[in-house]
Design a protein around this motif. Sequence first.
Motif, PDB file in Angstrom:
ATOM      1  N   PHE A 367       8.275   1.225 -10.222  1.00  0.00           N
ATOM      2  CA  PHE A 367       7.889  -0.129 -11.811  1.00  0.00           C
ATOM      3  C   PHE A 367       8.615   1.351 -12.994  1.00  0.00           C
ATOM      4  N   PHE A 371       3.430  -0.036 -19.333  1.00  0.00           N
ATOM      5  CA  PHE A 371       3.043  -0.905 -18.793  1.00  0.00           C
ATOM      6  C   PHE A 371       1.559  -0.518 -19.755  1.00  0.00           C
ATOM      7  N   ASP A 374      -1.408   0.699 -18.613  1.00  0.00           N
ATOM      8  CA  ASP A 374      -1.939   2.203 -17.939  1.00  0.00           C
ATOM      9  C   ASP A 374      -1.234   3.644 -18.402  1.00  0.00           C
ATOM     10  N   GLU A 410       3.762  -5.922 -20.862  1.00  0.00           N
ATOM     11  CA  GLU A 410       5.599  -5.642 -19.893  1.00  0.00           C
ATOM     12  C   GLU A 410       6.437  -4.680 -21.018  1.00  0.00           C
ATOM     13  N   PHE A 425       9.731 -12.514 -14.775  1.00  0.00           N
ATOM     14  CA  PHE A 425       8.592 -11.439 -14.733  1.00  0.00           C
ATOM     15  C   PHE A 425       8.961 -10.756 -16.424  1.00  0.00           C
ATOM     16  N   TRP A 691      -8.409   1.478  -6.050  1.00  0.00           N
ATOM     17  CA  TRP A 691      -7.932   2.114  -7.185  1.00  0.00           C
ATOM     18  C   TRP A 691      -8.305   3.418  -8.024  1.00  0.00           C
ATOM     19  N   GLU A 743      -0.221   4.051  -5.226  1.00  0.00           N
ATOM     20  CA  GLU A 743      -0.663   3.228  -5.882  1.00  0.00           C
ATOM     21  C   GLU A 743      -2.205   2.789  -5.684  1.00  0.00           C
ATOM     22  N   PHE A 758       3.399   6.833  -7.443  1.00  0.00           N
ATOM     23  CA  PHE A 758       2.671   6.613  -8.358  1.00  0.00           C
ATOM     24  C   PHE A 758       1.575   7.952  -8.954  1.00  0.00           C
TER      25      PHE A 758
HETATM   26  C1  6A9 Z   1       6.550  -6.197 -10.627  1.00  0.00           C
HETATM   27  C2  6A9 Z   1       8.551  -5.754  -9.616  1.00  0.00           C
HETATM   28  C3  6A9 Z   1      11.448  -3.768  -7.686  1.00  0.00           C
HETATM   29  C4  6A9 Z   1       0.346  -4.149 -10.989  1.00  0.00           C
HETATM   30  O1  6A9 Z   1       0.982   0.161 -12.783  1.00  0.00           O
HETATM   31  C5  6A9 Z   1       1.094  -1.787 -13.416  1.00  0.00           C
HETATM   32  C6  6A9 Z   1       0.956  -2.422 -13.136  1.00  0.00           C
HETATM   33  C7  6A9 Z   1      -0.457  -2.544 -13.578  1.00  0.00           C
HETATM   34  O2  6A9 Z   1      -0.879  -2.764 -15.185  1.00  0.00           O
HETATM   35  C8  6A9 Z   1      -1.844  -3.453 -13.231  1.00  0.00           C
HETATM   36  O3  6A9 Z   1      -3.269  -3.460 -13.212  1.00  0.00           O
HETATM   37  N1  6A9 Z   1       1.313  -2.760 -11.236  1.00  0.00           N
HETATM   38  C9  6A9 Z   1      -1.448  -3.701 -11.633  1.00  0.00           C
HETATM   39  O4  6A9 Z   1      -2.245  -4.934 -11.417  1.00  0.00           O
HETATM   40  C10 6A9 Z   1       1.774  -3.501 -10.657  1.00  0.00           C
HETATM   41  C11 6A9 Z   1       3.076  -4.402 -11.288  1.00  0.00           C
HETATM   42  C12 6A9 Z   1       4.482  -4.417 -11.573  1.00  0.00           C
HETATM   43  C13 6A9 Z   1       4.317  -5.982 -12.427  1.00  0.00           C
HETATM   44  C14 6A9 Z   1       6.356  -5.811 -11.546  1.00  0.00           C
HETATM   45  C15 6A9 Z   1       7.637  -6.415 -10.294  1.00  0.00           C
HETATM   46  C16 6A9 Z   1      10.124  -5.116  -9.242  1.00  0.00           C
HETATM   47  O5  6A9 Z   1      10.713  -4.867  -8.160  1.00  0.00           O
END
Ligand code: 6A9
Length: 773
Positions: A367, A371, A374, A410, A425, A691, A743, A758
């Motif tokens: 990603f 965000f 984050d 995001e 998304f 986490w 992550e 991550f």
């Molecule tokens: C997915 C797929 C190539 C999920 O670290 C960013 C976020 C956090 O803010 C959140 O708390 N992550 C956590 O539960 C990752 C989110 C990714 C979403 C998009 C797309 C990409 O494919």
Amino acid sequence: IAIAVWFVAKGYLETRVNTPYNVEKLVTTSGLDIPDRYWGTYRSGVYFGLKTRDPHSLVTGLMWYFPRSLRYDGNGFRHWCDQGDKLNRYAWLEHDGRTFGVQEIVDNSVVIKTTFVKRPGGYHGGDWTARIAVLPEKEYDKGEEVSLLFYTAIEESTRGWIKANLGDYNRLTGIEGNTKGLGSFIINLNLINGTIEEHSFLATVASGLNVLKETVLQNLRIATEKGSMEKHVVLAGEQLLLLSDGKKEDPNFVVTQVTGRAPFEIEVSYESGSFSNRIDKLTGKNYDEALEKQRQLFSTKFESVFKLKSKGYTDDEITFAKMAFSNLVGSIGYFYGTSQVQSTYTQEPVPYWKAPLYTAVPSRSFFPRGFLWDEGFHGLLISIWDTEIELDIISHWFDLMNVEGWIPREMILGQEALAKVPEEFVTQINTNANPPTFFLTLDFILQHKEHELLKHNFQLLDKLYPRLQTWFSWFNVTQIGDLPGTYRWRGRDETTNRELNPKTLTSGLDDYPRASHPNVIERHVDLRCWIAFAARVMAKLAETLNYSTNKYEETSQYLSDNNLLNKLHWSSNTQMYSDYGLHTDKVILRKSALPPHKQRSHTQSLEMLRVVLEDPSLKYVDTTFGYVSLFPFILQIIDPDSPQLGKVLQDLRDPDLLWTKYGLRSLAKTSPLYMKFNTEHDPPYWRGPIWINLNYLTVRAAYHYSNVKGLYRENARKIYEELRKNLIQNIIKQYKKTGYLWEHYDDSDGKGKGSHPFTGWTSLVVLLMAEIY
Ligand code: 6A9
């Protein structure tokens, strides 16, 4: 008349979602106004590349492949950071966010080392030089054949031109050009170590920055060397169409390819035309010296900020910490474009206004974009290192606030960023929140950098304040619950028949179990604590800036009142803090036939669907114990003397619940949804794994409670020491084993899981080591 009023009102409400907050912007200087941060590694999602902090910058970048394993479909070709490339490791080992960086990329048998140093001069951001060395990973890996490609590209809106400067054996094909931001410049490429077998170039038109790799792949050719039978994959040279007026089109993409056998090294030097009084070039020995000097300065500053050496850490551990920190700072990007947003008043998503975003990213591979929640965590590490950079990041984010007081969660800005996100998304909805972690950052800056903040940035803080007020009220108004003093995350799907427990993406804890039946009566204890905490920080800020603190003091006291908190969220039944709502634990996923109109194909008629085995009732969600239950502790709302604190500490330390040798798991082993899939395809995420962001906050809370008077001080102290040690040990151990920060971590064996590298909030391990909270 009623209809006319309705139309006007509707039109008004529709446009609010993409109307900027209506006071002066916080970012008033950027681009060339800040020459020393003009150039940087602001392309978070590529392995290596520099660009400027301009909306439409010239971009430079690196690609590479092993000729012997390149496939026709492009498999094996490296450009964007991609987990599928299965690199052994890659990260910035040193990076100061301004002047220089040292990165190592280990790809099978070779180490690709990329370094760069900038040098001020002239009026367009100065010069920089980069080195790309291909080294054998082991002595016996010598001779591995690698093709390196270094490119420069511009977009139409970059306004300017570039062209190839043909070279010879040592002087490889360079680039010359002129753009609105950079004025005139040249880029020279030189072979400085080793010998090469082939050197070729490509000058062509790429239809966008999102298809640079594809454009190269279409322009690879096979060539046989004169006088030998050896074949090489080469670039196709000039590939430009003849226009109707007989002239050739201008290229916007120039690539130089160099094929050699490890070890070999190239040097890329960018020289700004307006830097007229340059005494010597930033190449060769000068480069070595400049890099060495920056590395020294970095080490000295690293020690003075984090004091790891004086705390007794080994050189290895310090090298690790430098990497964890540098890959966060080195991932700071500069994005520009429009988000897609939607309000309840608009039928279709609409574009947000065009805007820049200067921000770190959670993960360079998976990603590489901003965000919201984050970034508040990233801000802790960034601000302790360089408060000015962090305040600039905060300013960019707060300039993205709309007139309603909403900041999208995001940020997907620009072609490159968009290319990485699945369609479903993309759209951001203006009723949806995300934890207001920038209050954590601001609180942290007030605590650790107050002097700097007030002396150099008082005006900025003063200008930020009304935006913070608006943001705070957006949360306090739009996320309010049904009863006074309660709050509820919006955005849960109440109609789903697929999800075992409808997700709460807005909370940041995605699939963490909440009430089984989303409902307006729901109350979320984590959100309530976030708002209590935000009010407390607002009061501090008001005081610092000499504004009236009354309103925020009152809210903060009201929301911190433990009696009220306990009345709303303490389950006397199971003795824990919890959410409240329409709930039953008797929900399962079962293979069921979909109604015919919902079937996607005949073969797919059996799908896992949610089955509710008992009528839900209004109650505490108190069979679920985990991060959410800890929030009154995590955000330091619990009174130090309250019996609740004793109970929270006891449960937190219990291995049958959250405690592991590797950190705290997100959900207790005893909870009904512990490690349960949410749909057939949606594995557990915040239902067990460890986490680091919330572990960091837990350690910080334990530290706090061990330093204030109260009945449980000793207990808190023990937990503080043990939890901190467990986290640090495991993160370092997994890094040594796998080459990455992860992550999240497995609660049964501590293994890294999810996306990697991550170096977003997992990098907080550096603050744990340094004991900075
Ligand atoms: C997915 C797929 C190539 C999920 O670290 C960013 C976020 C956090 O803010 C959140 O708390 N992550 C956590 O539960 C990752 C989110 C990714 C979403 C998009 C797309 C990409 O494919």
